[in-house]
Scaffold this active site. Sequence first.
Site, PDB file in Angstrom:
ATOM      1  N   THR A  88       0.973  -1.342  -0.160  1.00  0.00           N
ATOM      2  CA  THR A  88      -0.193   0.107   0.137  1.00  0.00           C
ATOM      3  C   THR A  88       0.876   1.277   0.160  1.00  0.00           C
ATOM      4  O   THR A  88       1.386   1.930  -1.052  1.00  0.00           O
ATOM      5  CB  THR A  88      -0.802  -0.075   1.255  1.00  0.00           C
ATOM      6  OG1 THR A  88      -0.038  -0.122   2.427  1.00  0.00           O
ATOM      7  CG2 THR A  88      -1.932  -1.089   1.013  1.00  0.00           C
ATOM      8  N   ASN A 109       1.340  11.654   8.417  1.00  0.00           N
ATOM      9  CA  ASN A 109       0.163  11.229   9.194  1.00  0.00           C
ATOM     10  C   ASN A 109      -0.745  12.199   9.494  1.00  0.00           C
ATOM     11  O   ASN A 109      -2.174  12.254   9.741  1.00  0.00           O
ATOM     12  CB  ASN A 109       0.362  10.760  10.620  1.00  0.00           C
ATOM     13  CG  ASN A 109       0.831   9.344  10.394  1.00  0.00           C
ATOM     14  OD1 ASN A 109       0.192   8.478  10.038  1.00  0.00           O
ATOM     15  ND2 ASN A 109       2.224   8.924  10.787  1.00  0.00           N
ATOM     16  N   THR A 161      -8.789  12.199   5.234  1.00  0.00           N
ATOM     17  CA  THR A 161      -9.416  11.131   4.999  1.00  0.00           C
ATOM     18  C   THR A 161     -10.743  11.497   3.839  1.00  0.00           C
ATOM     19  O   THR A 161     -11.364  12.476   4.051  1.00  0.00           O
ATOM     20  CB  THR A 161     -10.534  10.574   6.334  1.00  0.00           C
ATOM     21  OG1 THR A 161      -9.679  10.867   7.160  1.00  0.00           O
ATOM     22  CG2 THR A 161     -10.811   9.437   6.301  1.00  0.00           C
ATOM     23  N   LYS A 175       4.183  -6.584   3.884  1.00  0.00           N
ATOM     24  CA  LYS A 175       3.999  -5.320   3.673  1.00  0.00           C
ATOM     25  C   LYS A 175       3.748  -4.631   4.947  1.00  0.00           C
ATOM     26  O   LYS A 175       3.321  -5.179   5.898  1.00  0.00           O
ATOM     27  CB  LYS A 175       2.715  -5.189   2.475  1.00  0.00           C
ATOM     28  CG  LYS A 175       1.356  -5.647   3.197  1.00  0.00           C
ATOM     29  CD  LYS A 175       0.367  -4.535   3.537  1.00  0.00           C
ATOM     30  CE  LYS A 175       0.568  -3.142   3.653  1.00  0.00           C
ATOM     31  NZ  LYS A 175      -0.460  -2.484   4.178  1.00  0.00           N
ATOM     32  N   GLU A 192       7.213   5.109   8.420  1.00  0.00           N
ATOM     33  CA  GLU A 192       6.996   6.473   7.924  1.00  0.00           C
ATOM     34  C   GLU A 192       7.774   7.620   8.437  1.00  0.00           C
ATOM     35  O   GLU A 192       8.097   7.657   9.610  1.00  0.00           O
ATOM     36  CB  GLU A 192       5.538   6.907   8.059  1.00  0.00           C
ATOM     37  CG  GLU A 192       5.032   6.900   9.499  1.00  0.00           C
ATOM     38  CD  GLU A 192       4.083   5.646  10.007  1.00  0.00           C
ATOM     39  OE1 GLU A 192       3.332   6.268  10.603  1.00  0.00           O
ATOM     40  OE2 GLU A 192       4.153   4.709   9.454  1.00  0.00           O
ATOM     41  N   THR A 220      -2.427  -2.439   8.527  1.00  0.00           N
ATOM     42  CA  THR A 220      -0.798  -2.492   8.229  1.00  0.00           C
ATOM     43  C   THR A 220      -0.319  -3.738   7.837  1.00  0.00           C
ATOM     44  O   THR A 220      -0.109  -3.933   6.843  1.00  0.00           O
ATOM     45  CB  THR A 220      -0.371  -2.024   9.535  1.00  0.00           C
ATOM     46  OG1 THR A 220      -0.696  -1.089  10.382  1.00  0.00           O
ATOM     47  CG2 THR A 220       1.177  -1.825   9.476  1.00  0.00           C
TER      48      THR A 220
END
Lengths: 402, 402
Positions: free
Chosen positions: B151, B397, B402, B177, B275, B188
């Site tokens: 992803t 983040n 969204t 992943k 990240e 996740t």
Amino acid sequence: MLMKIDGGITAPAGFTAAGVKAGIKKSGKEDVAIIYSSVPAAVAAVFTANKIVAAPVIVSRRVVDKGRACAIVVNSGCANSCTGQQGLIDAQSMAHMTASALNIKDCEVVVASTGVIGMSLPMGKLAEGIKKAAANLSVDGHQAALEAIMTTDTFPKSSAYRFTLGGVPVKIAGIAKGAGMIHPNMATMLSFLTTDAAISPAILKQALKQAVEVSFNAITIDGDTSTNDTVCVLANGQAGNAPIDSGQGEDYQAFVDALTATCTDLAKLVVRDGEGATKFLEITVKGAVSLGDAKTAAMAVAKSPLVKTAFFGQDPNWGRIICAIGYSGAQVVTDKTSLTIGGITTVRGGQGCEVDAPSLKAAMAAKDIAVTVDLGLGPAAATVWTCDFSYDYVKINAEYTT
Amino acid sequence: MLMKIDGGITAPAGFTAAGVKAGIKKSGKEDVAIIYSSVPAAVAAVFTANKIVAAPVIVSRRVVDKGRACAIVVNSGCANSCTGQQGLIDAQSMAHMTASALNIKDCEVVVASTGVIGMSLPMGKLAEGIKKAAANLSVDGHQAALEAIMTTDTFPKSSAYRFTLGGVPVKIAGIAKGAGMIHPNMATMLSFLTTDAAISPAILKQALKQAVEVSFNAITIDGDTSTNDTVCVLANGQAGNAPIDSGQGEDYQAFVDALTATCTDLAKLVVRDGEGATKFLEITVKGAVSLGDAKTAAMAVAKSPLVKTAFFGQDPNWGRIICAIGYSGAQVVTDKTSLTIGGITTVRGGQGCEVDAPSLKAAMAAKDIAVTVDLGLGPAAATVWTCDFSYDYVKINAEYTT
């Protein structure tokens, strides 16, 4: 009835305070404070749960265990933590110097330090500072004392109330410092409270535990607990109420309410001063099977870096909140879980709802945001407070060089 | 002896794979994968500890409980999490469609999904994708399958080894992943492993638990656990070794070692892709009274935002590390605690040491940094891996909407 009052830590009868510049802080600002009760007071305290404990905490625990104290001496700029045997000797000297200056016993002095970890106290400077502070004690000294306990705080934190016990007017006041463990080696949260209520040490301890559980123990900035955290209250009985010596009844409840209100005000101020904070978040979990579950779940949401960054980004990201609830350890049933952000229901029965996007956007843009999770399983509820996680959090914490 | 090999997830005998574009991912990249064993394989899996569990996890648990499977079907772009009763029906359909296309039973198909939480699976697109993937299964399909499970990963993650069991050559391979819950509603960590070893389902389960404990359960990016986390291994026996049916002995140990090596490689790659990560941190706690204490203490350091931002800022901030050890819950005695950062001892007996500043600065500037805490209390040790906390972590983040 609880009434907000001014006057700081010396508002309750029989207390004086002072804050002086002793040259311990690099900034040159006030760095030694004494809070003094003219008569021996009942004392109670809650100390850090960290197993690495700073020297002043070790010394103060012994004082508090005896139940009576006359003075609190505090320095900022050096935490006297991870300083070994010498640190203990220094903390004891700090108490001794204060006792000598005030003509009281060593065992009547609570000591506290905040600042850099791993550095020894500069005893010469401290000695001068303590002498000066002891000589300067006054009712007007509360502001200087408040400034002397600050380290990286961006504003002073105090609160005071008036209330009655059996018709007798009583006052309670408190000050606090702490804004997360902002600077790398900064030891964090200190709070000192004074009251002229008459209450026995054992009952004062019980009341403080109760108040701290829903105030200082219900806030988180980054989840880290320092080696020096201390909340200490002195109750000197000068109000003249009938002494509280039972953990039940109307007087006890009135006292706990006043103490809780003061502690909650201070705890919320600490969160508002969280490093780099742009949002003040109130997280409530209700419908939990137990109080423990409610608090555990609320704290998991409050501590999640993913939730905290989402609020900084003003993203109404319910997936992250539900996820945190799920891994918190609390009893959770997906289908029974609902979530409200800023008054807008975003999850019902474990599934996302249709929401009015502009309303939700407006709710996320507010500075203060209430998040309520209903687990739908039982009667228990808990509320905690936290702040968001911003670029400035990383900046403040990464750019300082030890 | 363990030898690294190429060939990806289809390196072990009897496995084929495919990855196709079904239009579920917004990017238009591969988003449906099938991993297939030509004979029924022993299957074992470890699923998320989150109490909010995605539908594919519920369906796959039932399959894995039976101990045998022939295929794993995975989609990215949609997590099928918090999707209620419809989500369960969709996950079952996903298994059924795969079983039909491969002429096997529904109960022989493990399903997994990763992507946005709260969105229903686009079943039409998924049906087309599954048909196409089933028709395209090949030994060369491993790369496409690997791409289809990604992803927000910035690079593909795979590892494979050759070893022997009783003199018989055996292969094991895995893909993974996950890069933290990078995007707001992203579920996740997925990892799929294949081996041609012959091993009973019960012993495979035991081996996987052992391997995951020191690999996938020893990493943290932000401490958050998703609703979809799955590690699943298929063992089809095509290597022809004497079947392992005991959790003891040389063969079992050799198999666990190979499985652990593969899982550890993949887990470390997940951390390296954390990240916004700029550092790879290996945190070891030794001298603990128990293994549980060692891991608890190491994880507390690895999860502390204050420690993580300090490493981003290249600040050798031992106060924060000691503080995290202190509040971890592990048994700690200040005077016995020592700390080494990048090979340089900074704390001994609970107190800071004199260090060579340029050497420490150089150690902190490295990309990979080892941190070792010696609690000095017992024989137990544990190692965990994490990354630092950077501006980009907050950016990634917070800036997604969204």
